[in-house]
Design a protein around this motif. Structure first.
Motif, mmCIF file in Angstrom:
data_model
loop_
_atom_site.group_PDB
_atom_site.id
_atom_site.type_symbol
_atom_site.label_atom_id
_atom_site.label_comp_id
_atom_site.label_asym_id
_atom_site.label_seq_id
_atom_site.Cartn_x
_atom_site.Cartn_y
_atom_site.Cartn_z
ATOM 1 N N LEU A 107 0.831 -1.212 0.000
ATOM 2 C CA LEU A 107 0.000 0.000 0.000
ATOM 3 C C LEU A 107 0.867 1.265 0.000
ATOM 4 N N THR A 110 2.584 1.650 -3.391
ATOM 5 C CA THR A 110 1.608 2.065 -4.421
ATOM 6 C C THR A 110 1.284 3.548 -4.296
ATOM 7 N N ALA A 111 1.132 3.993 -3.049
ATOM 8 C CA ALA A 111 0.827 5.408 -2.834
ATOM 9 C C ALA A 111 1.957 6.299 -3.349
ATOM 10 N N GLN A 114 2.002 6.189 -7.316
ATOM 11 C CA GLN A 114 0.914 6.945 -7.932
ATOM 12 C C GLN A 114 1.077 8.455 -7.732
ATOM 13 N N GLU A 136 -5.247 5.712 -11.945
ATOM 14 C CA GLU A 136 -4.890 5.487 -10.543
ATOM 15 C C GLU A 136 -6.024 4.788 -9.795
ATOM 16 N N TRP A 140 -5.799 1.143 -7.500
ATOM 17 C CA TRP A 140 -6.261 0.938 -6.133
ATOM 18 C C TRP A 140 -7.446 -0.024 -6.062
ATOM 19 N N THR A 203 -11.526 4.415 -2.285
ATOM 20 C CA THR A 203 -10.918 3.091 -2.514
ATOM 21 C C THR A 203 -9.566 2.972 -1.829
ATOM 22 N N ARG A 204 -8.762 4.016 -1.899
ATOM 23 C CA ARG A 204 -7.455 3.989 -1.247
ATOM 24 C C ARG A 204 -7.606 3.843 0.269
ATOM 25 N N CYS A 207 -8.588 0.250 1.234
ATOM 26 C CA CYS A 207 -7.470 -0.702 1.221
ATOM 27 C C CYS A 207 -6.740 -0.703 2.558
#
Length: 215
Positions: A107, A110-111, A114, A136, A140, A203-204, A207
């Motif tokens: 996570l 990915t953050a 992005q 993006e 996610w 969505t982020r 997660c």
């Protein structure tokens, strides 16, 4: 001719004397040499005699008592072992920690990725921004579905049913929030951008919530 009374008395006297003498001699012999041994049959049944069968029975009784004592000791040890509560296996704890660390790293990475990608389209035209936000969101959303699948495998059936109902409610909430954000730009080029952007934020956050709550 018959004997006179005096003669009879004299004979009786000698008979008595003879019997007394014999008895005295026998008594002296017993005293000097001891009484003769009596047979085993004579003593059978007396309180001082113990037969072989009685000895065997006593030995068997002692063995049974020792066996019962040993059995009680074994049962006590067994009960003590059963009472001891089992602890959770360390390998299971390690596995859960490994899964948690893996997805938390995923996570965060990915953050960061992005965020770096967004710099390339954030200052572009509306079309570039729209495509960048949507891309993006897809990243996610894919990660959210992956974590959801992992939770389906590790949660109990009851726990997963609760999560499934929660997820359905969350989807409705996300869509309503996205629609409300987009409505402010209804008919304009930013209508879709705002819809995707609000969906991306939900969505982020979902997660991270999955991982922090269930892993």
């Amino acid at each position: 001719m018959g004997q006179s009374n005096s003669e009879k008395s004299e004979v009786s006297y000698f008979v008595v004397i003879g019997i007394t003498t014999v008895a005295s001699i026998i008594a002296v012999v017993f005293i000097l040499h001891g009484f003769p041994e009596r047979s085993a049959d004579f003593y059978q049944g007396t309180p001082h005699s113990i037969s072989e069968s009685e000895i065997d029975e006593k030995e068997l009784t002692v063995q049974l008592v020792r066996f019962e004592e040993k059995k009680e000791e074994n049962e006590t040890v067994t009960k003590e072992v059963k009472i001891t509560p089992p602890s959770e296996p360390e390998n299971k704890l390690s596995e859960n920690q490994r899964v948690f660390d893996y997805y938390m790293n995923r996570l965060d990475e990915t953050a960061l990725q992005q965020e770096a990608i967004a710099e390339s389209w954030a200052s572009g035209n509306d079309h570039q921004v729209r495509e960048g936000v949507y891309a993006e969101l897809q990243v996610w959303d894919s990660l959210l579905n992956e974590i959801y699948g992992v939770l389906k495998n590790i949660l109990s059936e009851e726990e997963f049913l609760v999560l499934r109902d929660s997820q359905r409610s969350w989807i409705e909430e996300r869509d309503l929030a996205a629609a409300a954000a987009a409505s402010e730009f209804a008919g304009g080029s930013w209508e879709d951008i705002m819809y995707y952007s609000e969906s991306l934020n939900y969505t982020r956050e979902r997660c991270y919530w999955f991982v922090m709550t269930y892993l």
